[in-house]
Design a protein around this motif. Structure first.
Motif, PDB file in Angstrom:
ATOM      1  N   TYR A 117       1.266  -4.315   8.664  1.00 59.14           N
ATOM      2  CA  TYR A 117       2.409  -4.535   7.820  1.00 59.14           C
ATOM      3  C   TYR A 117       3.209  -3.263   8.273  1.00 59.14           C
ATOM      4  O   TYR A 117       3.870  -2.561   7.477  1.00 59.14           O
ATOM      5  N   ALA A 149       3.601  -6.678  -7.237  1.00 57.17           N
ATOM      6  CA  ALA A 149       4.174  -6.724  -6.266  1.00 57.17           C
ATOM      7  C   ALA A 149       3.233  -6.110  -5.584  1.00 57.17           C
ATOM      8  O   ALA A 149       4.209  -5.414  -3.978  1.00 57.17           O
ATOM      9  N   GLY A 150       2.751  -5.379  -5.864  1.00 64.70           N
ATOM     10  CA  GLY A 150       1.631  -3.961  -4.766  1.00 64.70           C
ATOM     11  C   GLY A 150       2.920  -3.104  -4.613  1.00 64.70           C
ATOM     12  O   GLY A 150       2.842  -2.464  -3.334  1.00 64.70           O
ATOM     13  N   MET A 151       3.431  -2.535  -5.914  1.00 67.39           N
ATOM     14  CA  MET A 151       4.746  -1.104  -5.526  1.00 67.39           C
ATOM     15  C   MET A 151       3.627  -0.091  -6.100  1.00 67.39           C
ATOM     16  O   MET A 151       4.763   1.342  -6.736  1.00 67.39           O
ATOM     17  N   ASP A 153      -4.535   1.679   1.273  1.00 67.08           N
ATOM     18  CA  ASP A 153      -4.149   0.743   0.483  1.00 67.08           C
ATOM     19  C   ASP A 153      -2.266   1.604  -0.105  1.00 67.08           C
ATOM     20  O   ASP A 153      -1.478   0.411  -0.635  1.00 67.08           O
ATOM     21  N   GLY A 154      -2.189   2.619   0.439  1.00 67.01           N
ATOM     22  CA  GLY A 154      -0.556   3.191  -0.072  1.00 67.01           C
ATOM     23  C   GLY A 154       0.250   2.431   1.189  1.00 67.01           C
ATOM     24  O   GLY A 154       0.217   1.843   2.214  1.00 67.01           O
ATOM     25  N   LEU A 155       1.853   2.699   0.809  1.00 62.14           N
ATOM     26  CA  LEU A 155       2.562   1.677   1.644  1.00 62.14           C
ATOM     27  C   LEU A 155       3.294   3.515   3.226  1.00 62.14           C
ATOM     28  O   LEU A 155       4.126   3.208   3.592  1.00 62.14           O
ATOM     29  N   HIS A 172      -3.091   2.169  -6.073  1.00 58.85           N
ATOM     30  CA  HIS A 172      -2.398   0.730  -5.675  1.00 58.85           C
ATOM     31  C   HIS A 172      -2.508   0.042  -6.651  1.00 58.85           C
ATOM     32  O   HIS A 172      -1.803  -1.094  -6.701  1.00 58.85           O
ATOM     33  N   PRO A 200       5.694 -11.985  -8.930  1.00 56.17           N
ATOM     34  CA  PRO A 200       6.615 -11.364  -7.328  1.00 56.17           C
ATOM     35  C   PRO A 200       6.411 -11.754  -6.065  1.00 56.17           C
ATOM     36  O   PRO A 200       5.554 -12.106  -5.745  1.00 56.17           O
ATOM     37  N   ILE A 201       7.748 -10.657  -5.581  1.00 62.59           N
ATOM     38  CA  ILE A 201       7.316 -10.998  -3.755  1.00 62.59           C
ATOM     39  C   ILE A 201       6.301  -9.736  -4.242  1.00 62.59           C
ATOM     40  O   ILE A 201       6.387  -8.487  -4.667  1.00 62.59           O
ATOM     41  N   ASN A 202       5.033  -9.905  -2.804  1.00 60.87           N
ATOM     42  CA  ASN A 202       4.389  -8.802  -2.298  1.00 60.87           C
ATOM     43  C   ASN A 202       4.890  -7.631  -1.737  1.00 60.87           C
ATOM     44  O   ASN A 202       5.040  -7.896  -0.636  1.00 60.87           O
ATOM     45  N   ALA A 203       4.743  -6.533  -1.741  1.00 65.07           N
ATOM     46  CA  ALA A 203       5.345  -5.782  -0.803  1.00 65.07           C
ATOM     47  C   ALA A 203       4.687  -5.788   0.804  1.00 65.07           C
ATOM     48  O   ALA A 203       5.168  -5.906   1.859  1.00 65.07           O
ATOM     49  N   LYS A 204       2.884  -5.745   0.630  1.00 62.48           N
ATOM     50  CA  LYS A 204       2.572  -5.246   2.223  1.00 62.48           C
ATOM     51  C   LYS A 204       3.001  -7.160   2.238  1.00 62.48           C
ATOM     52  O   LYS A 204       3.147  -7.055   3.512  1.00 62.48           O
ATOM     53  N   LEU A 247       6.198  -6.872   4.387  1.00 64.85           N
ATOM     54  CA  LEU A 247       6.531  -5.985   5.127  1.00 64.85           C
ATOM     55  C   LEU A 247       5.214  -6.667   6.473  1.00 64.85           C
ATOM     56  O   LEU A 247       5.584  -6.796   7.927  1.00 64.85           O
ATOM     57  N   LYS A 248       4.352  -7.355   6.299  1.00 64.39           N
ATOM     58  CA  LYS A 248       3.605  -8.200   6.995  1.00 64.39           C
ATOM     59  C   LYS A 248       4.461  -9.180   7.957  1.00 64.39           C
ATOM     60  O   LYS A 248       4.117  -9.318   8.875  1.00 64.39           O
TER      61      LYS A 248
END
Lengths: 569, 309
Positions: free
Chosen positions: A39, A101-103, A113-115, A166, B211-215, B218-219
């Protein structure tokens, strides 16, 4: 579908700043991480596309979840029972949605596990969230504590705690005490090393702690016996699972009611030292505070944006004397000034965020390899700028946020004073921004150093040399004149050589300089996008008039004037 | 004979299932024009929908259906969620969004031969695609906001000779052989037990989609169909070879073994006879005050004219 990213062209504009290319390249280690993480972006365009996509999802969450919850959150507040602080239902929902949402942990490296987002981007997220609900932006922005752990804590602590961010574990920075507010050197909460259990123990009381019941708490405590100053203070990590802190009360506040403000009693609480002892305040908390001040800048801009939007809407709907009230000069003047102030502080916000990104990226780079001379100079250059821009931002953004929300109520008239409209909540929420994380008065103390040293002026001279479209020259001439007059005022004060008078005038001096800097930023924005020309004009005219007034006040200010003020001491 | 064949096929599916332990859920999702926020240019002069003026969105009930599938996946090990969407090439974005929200993969059923399909032809094409996947469970939204028929799900269940439960609001429990569901009905709720394989249609009152998951986003943001990449003039052979998960497969009529006569306009008995553009105008009005006698009078008139009651 409300979307706080897509409906705000200013955010996209600030994302397009040329310096971002260098920031992203460094942050992504020349895009090498894409081989390891599926990602991660493989080039600049890909990274920007990822940022925009994430901001778009967040913009929708802000518009569709967080903002609609804000009114109920404000009403419900927080509750304390059985030593556990519970958020309002809406806050809990916001948190769950963002977690799903993994934000959380946007800025952390991917291995935790960050962006791996740059600061500039996370600040933009903070701005959007604050526009939706300022109280929630506090809880959100306290993730910054993870940055302190990442920068200064041991590998063991990093590996244990950073991946939790995260997962939605919350943080708090536990600094203030009943007798140590602005003056953090006076912190008394005691830390001693417990040989038996091989950990530190914390004992004492903390007060006014935002999100005090958080999972991960960074605590400033006195580790050195018989010391009274900053050099006796260290920074600790307390894990809420250790269950050794009593939440004595949650405060009943004017605003940001969704964010709990707690009084905490540490009772022999086990804790782990972050970094080195005695560096707690001097290094780690200072760094944490700088990040937090940037965060308050973002919160102020977001809140002001929210207030402007409701005021604009109201002024275009409300009719009096057979006309929309926005057609009356006193109303459209207010609205245009609000817009100019917001454009100005937003520009200052992202300028500061980029400086912080640049210097932090060089710093972290310098830990893996030795920088060449040119890079070292750049690092120092951006660090100096981040140092002087952060207090200027905190001062201007929070004061303007108060002014803008004040005017937003004024435009609503009596209606705005009622609980039926959101604007009164924005006004109450705004009031804390120029108090916490260092009052405006303390920002002046930090910023005046940049005035005395000439650091701001040096930057202004650089702005002067940047090329602009010819039609912007008349506005630039005003800024050149403002700068010349500012230098003249400084010369006069130097000649007078009276430290107390200089001190007395320091806020005026910092504000004069701020008007010049924001003026230049808006000119540069106008150079890249014509839409900013009007706000640049409104802002520079206003700043020029204010500077004249301050200049007049300072120039003939005498020792007798000072004495008149001091009779109140 | 026809019916016998399907019964035989159903038995065969069940037998084969024993050897394939993976629990497969097909979610049916449709890209629709957003008819919830209709502006003045939403309809063309001739009374048909002006698709250009309305943004294309994920059909709302289908998002509830996806969430039901995701919740089952959380409760049940070794579950795979496969999204199937029928539509033009740009409907690939529905597959992508499903994957961003947690689905495992998807197929886009796209072919000019499908154009003009009514619910019968649509359910035929979809049932052929579903047969190819051979799932344990099919989950779809109750209805799409463009047609509002609520017919496609039930018709697919009939064609595949499967039990169906409509108006599903909640999954109460699930094990290897059956699931217990709550249905949202007009005057209450009903709890039913259902064996697999089966089809559900999910009511809009079910849990909102996560919701849409960020990772994940992006993948999978680079996941495309071959025709999308062809349109962008990009070479896809290497991309799909290196990252097979980025390939959204497209199926046409031939791929799913559908008979042409049963597709599109020729497979659609529904014919639009006439479309009338109705502009509502106020003919007369009556004013009632808040006084008791006026309210009584209003109620009487409403009852007499059968507006209520």
């Amino acid at each position: 579908m409300e979307n706080f990213f897509l409906d705000n062209e200013h955010l996209k504009f600030h994302l397009s700043h040329p310096l971002l290319k260098s920031i992203v390249k460094m942050k992504e280690k020349d895009y090498t991480e894409s081989k390891q993480y599926d990602y991660a972006p493989f080039d600049f365009e890909d990274a920007m596309d990822s940022y925009e996509k994430v901001l778009e999802v967040l913009g929708e969450i802000c518009g569709e979840v967080i903002a609609p919850n804000a009114e109920e959150v404000d009403k419900e507040g927080v509750t304390l029972s059985n030593n556990v602080v519970s958020y309002a239902k809406g806050t809990q929902q916001n948190h769950e949605v963002l977690k799903g949402a993994g934000m959380y942990g946007l800025s952390l490296p991917r291995k935790y596990d960050g962006l791996n987002f740059p600061m500039t981007l996370t600040i933009m997220v903070a701005e959007m969230i604050a526009r939706a609900d300022a109280s929630f932006s506090n809880i959100w922005s306290l993730q910054d504590c993870a940055e302190t752990i990442h920068e200064f804590a041991s590998e063991e602590l990093k590996n244990k705690y950073l991946p939790l961010i995260h997962k939605g574990y919350t943080c708090s920075m536990v600094l203030t005490e009943p007798d140590a507010g602005s003056d953090l050197q006076a912190v008394m909460l005691k830390a001693h090393y417990d040989d038996a259990s091989k950990c530190w123990r914390l004992n004492g009381v903390k007060r006014f702690i935002t999100n005090g019941d958080a999972d991960i708490q960074l605590v400033l405590a006195r580790s050195e016996e018989d010391t009274t100053d900053a050099r006796g203070l260290s920074c600790f990590l307390y894990d809420r699972l250790d269950n050794a802190v009593i939440v004595r009360r949650v405060e009943n506040k004017l605003g940001i009611k969704g964010a709990p403000t707690c009084e905490l009693v540490y009772k022999n609480a086990p804790a782990q030292l972050i970094g080195d002892a005695r560096m707690g305040l001097i290094k780690y908390v200072m760094s944490l505070m700088n990040a937090a001040r940037l965060g308050i800048g973002a919160q102020s801009v977001g809140l002001a944006e929210a207030a402007y939007r409701v005021a604009y809407k109201y002024a275009n709907e409300r009719e009096q004397f057979g006309k929309k009230i926005n057609e009356f000069a006193p109303v459209y003047e207010m609205l245009a000034s609000m817009r100019a102030k917001i454009d100005g502080i937003r520009s200052l916000l992202y300028e500061t965020a980029r400086y912080v990104d640049m210097y932090k990226l060089y710093t972290s780079e310098s830990k893996t390899r030795s920088l060449n001379n040119e890079e070292r100079d750049e690092m120092k250059y951006y660090q100096r700028l981040a140092d002087i821009y952060t207090p200027l931002l905190k001062l201007f953004a929070s004061e303007y946020c108060n002014q803008v929300t004040y005017d937003a109520i004024q435009i609503h008239g009596g209606t705005g004073y009622m609980k039926d409209f959101p604007v009164e909540r924005l006004y109450r929420d705004a009031r804390i921004t120029n108090i916490y994380e260092g009052t405006s008065q303390l920002q002046v103390v930090a910023a005046i150093r940049g005035i005395s040293s000439g650091a701001y002026l040096k930057r202004v001279k650089e702005y002067e040399n940047m090329t602009l479209k010819p039609e912007l020259q008349p506005l630039k001439n005003i800024l050149l004149d403002m700068t010349a007059r500012f230098e003249n005022v400084i010369d006069i004060l130097k000649e007078r050589n009276h430290p107390e008078i200089f001190d007395f005038q320091s806020r005026r001096l910092v504000e004069m300089m701020g008007n010049i800097i924001i003026g230049y930023l808006l000119l540069q924005d106008s150079n890249r996008n014509d839409n900013y020309e009007y706000t640049a004009r409104v802002f520079i005219r206003m700043g020029n008039a204010q500077n004249h007034e301050r200049e007049n006040y300072i120039i003939d200010f005498t020792v007798n004037d000072l004495a008149a003020f001091q009779t109140n001491k | 004979m026809y019916c016998f064949f399907y019964t035989f096929a159903a038995v065969l599916i069940k037998t084969l299932k024993k050897y394939d332990m993976k629990f497969k859920i097909v979610v049916l999702a449709k890209q629709v024009p957003d008819t919830r926020n209709v502006g003045k240019d939403a309809m063309k002069e001739d009374g048909t929908v002006n698709r250009g003026a309305l943004p294309a969105i994920y059909n709302p009930d289908d998002l509830n259906a996806l969430e039901v599938a995701l919740q089952i996946k959380e409760k049940r090990n070794n579950t795979e969620i496969i999204v199937v969407s029928m539509g033009p090439p740009r409907a690939a974005s529905i597959i992508r969004e499903s994957i961003f929200r947690g689905a495992d993969k998807g197929y886009l059923l796209t072919d000019r031969k499908f154009a003009g399909s009514d619910t019968l032809a649509t359910s035929y094409a979809l049932s052929k695609a579903i047969e190819k996947i051979n799932p344990d469970l099919i989950v779809c939204g109750l209805q799409a906001i463009d047609g509002d028929t609520a017919q496609v799900g039930p018709q697919i269940a009939e064609k595949l000779h499967m039990p169906q439960v409509t108006y599903v609001e909640k999954i109460e429990s699930i094990d290897d052989k059956k699931m217990v569901l709550t249905r949202r009905l007009e005057r209450g709720v009903e709890t039913v037990t259902l064996p697999f394989p089966a089809l559900l249609t999910v009511h809009g009152s079910a849990c909102a989609c996560r919701p849409i998951n960020a990772k994940r986003m992006l993948k999978y943001k680079h996941a495309h169909t071959t025709s999308e990449l062809q349109e962008q003039n990009r070479d896809y052979t290497d991309i799909f070879k290196e990252h097979p998960y980025l390939h959204i497969e497209e199926w046409n009529a031939e791929n799913v073994g559908a008979e042409e006569a049963k597709l599109g306009l020729s497979g659609s008995p529904t014919k639009v006879k006439e479309i009338e553009s109705v502009v509502l105008t106020q003919k007369e009005s009556k004013r009632f005050t808040e006084k008791d006698q006026d309210v009584d009078q209003l109620m009487k008139e409403l009852l007499e004219t059968r507006v209520i009651g």
